[in-house]
Design a protein around this motif. Structure first.
Motif, PDB file in Angstrom:
ATOM      1  N   LYS A 154     -10.208  13.145 -56.286  1.00 37.98           N
ATOM      2  CA  LYS A 154      -9.762  13.128 -57.203  1.00 37.98           C
ATOM      3  C   LYS A 154      -7.913  12.460 -56.823  1.00 37.98           C
ATOM      4  O   LYS A 154      -7.040  12.413 -57.721  1.00 37.98           O
ATOM      5  CB  LYS A 154     -10.126  14.732 -57.358  1.00 37.98           C
ATOM      6  N   GLU A 155      -7.508  13.702 -55.771  1.00 41.42           N
ATOM      7  CA  GLU A 155      -6.546  12.838 -55.148  1.00 41.42           C
ATOM      8  C   GLU A 155      -5.748  11.461 -54.935  1.00 41.42           C
ATOM      9  O   GLU A 155      -5.078  10.843 -55.214  1.00 41.42           O
ATOM     10  CB  GLU A 155      -5.899  13.903 -53.658  1.00 41.42           C
TER      11      GLU A 155
ATOM     12  N   TRP B 297      -7.469   9.260 -57.352  1.00 41.55           N
ATOM     13  CA  TRP B 297      -7.355   8.888 -58.422  1.00 41.55           C
ATOM     14  C   TRP B 297      -5.790   8.660 -58.921  1.00 41.55           C
ATOM     15  O   TRP B 297      -5.395   8.170 -59.483  1.00 41.55           O
ATOM     16  CB  TRP B 297      -8.224   9.505 -59.182  1.00 41.55           C
ATOM     17  N   GLN B 298      -5.106  10.358 -58.054  1.00 45.44           N
ATOM     18  CA  GLN B 298      -4.025  10.914 -58.921  1.00 45.44           C
ATOM     19  C   GLN B 298      -2.813   9.270 -58.324  1.00 45.44           C
ATOM     20  O   GLN B 298      -2.035   8.898 -58.927  1.00 45.44           O
ATOM     21  CB  GLN B 298      -3.804  12.019 -58.946  1.00 45.44           C
ATOM     22  N   LYS B 299      -3.192   9.392 -57.419  1.00 50.36           N
ATOM     23  CA  LYS B 299      -2.108   8.370 -56.531  1.00 50.36           C
ATOM     24  C   LYS B 299      -2.103   6.670 -56.790  1.00 50.36           C
ATOM     25  O   LYS B 299      -1.108   5.857 -57.786  1.00 50.36           O
ATOM     26  CB  LYS B 299      -2.712   7.725 -55.237  1.00 50.36           C
TER      27      LYS B 299
ATOM     28  N   ASP C  86      -0.770   7.388 -60.596  1.00 47.35           N
ATOM     29  CA  ASP C  86       0.766   7.931 -61.004  1.00 47.35           C
ATOM     30  C   ASP C  86       1.450   6.091 -60.124  1.00 47.35           C
ATOM     31  O   ASP C  86       2.956   5.915 -60.716  1.00 47.35           O
ATOM     32  CB  ASP C  86       0.954   9.215 -59.262  1.00 47.35           C
TER      33      ASP C  86
ATOM     34  N   ASN D 200       2.011   6.145 -64.646  1.00 45.46           N
ATOM     35  CA  ASN D 200       3.168   7.186 -64.838  1.00 45.46           C
ATOM     36  C   ASN D 200       4.553   6.197 -64.403  1.00 45.46           C
ATOM     37  O   ASN D 200       5.562   6.480 -64.897  1.00 45.46           O
ATOM     38  CB  ASN D 200       2.644   8.492 -64.222  1.00 45.46           C
TER      39      ASN D 200
END
Length: 151
Positions: free
Chosen positions: A109-110, A112-114, A117, A121
């Motif tokens: 998950k971390e 994927w968030q990177k 972002d 984002n």
């Protein structure tokens, strides 16, 4: 017949994220070649000396801003630095990107968030902040770069 003068960007100001390495280096070279003033934004100073040499060779103007574009306050800092340096923003090239590979069913998950972002984002929030300046100026161009890897 190709005429480079039809691409002149004299007195235009471009921000290029990730503009000192990879494809970003070539976008920076291209903008400098046709007369744009460039603000290179990157998370480190890697590649800056090379870009400074290119700008000197071409007689172009380049400035640098070290910034993690995923930071919450990055868009405003980048806009402020560019306006302080050049007084305007005409072009934004959202080039910075990240690719992290894992088997799809084991993707942390971390990580994927990177990816989200940086690749989504930061593009949205920086574009939004730059668009406010462009609106006041009466126009501008925002160019978003995507990778063939996304397919």
């Amino acid at each position: 017949m190709f005429n480079i003068n039809s691409f002149k960007l004299t007195d235009k100001v471009a921000i290029i994220t990730g503009g000192a390495s990879g494809l970003g280096e070539y976008y920076t070279r291209a903008m400098l070649t046709v007369g744009a003033k460039v603000m290179v934004v990157s998370h480190s100073e890697r590649g800056w000396d090379k870009i400074k040499a290119v700008a000197a060779e071409l007689g172009g103007q380049v400035a640098f801003f070290a910034q993690d574009v995923t930071a919450e306050d990055a868009p405003q800092k980048i806009v402020n630095a560019t306006l302080n340096q050049y007084g305007r923003i005409d072009i934004l090239v959202n080039n910075a990107g990240r690719q992290i590979r894992h088997p799809w069913d084991e993707f942390p998950k971390e990580d994927w968030q990177k990816v989200l972002d940086l690749n989504l984002n930061s593009v949205y929030y920086l574009s939004q902040e730059v668009a406010k300046v462009m609106k006041r100026q009466g126009g501008g161009k925002i160019i978003n770069i995507g990778s063939m890897q996304s397919y």
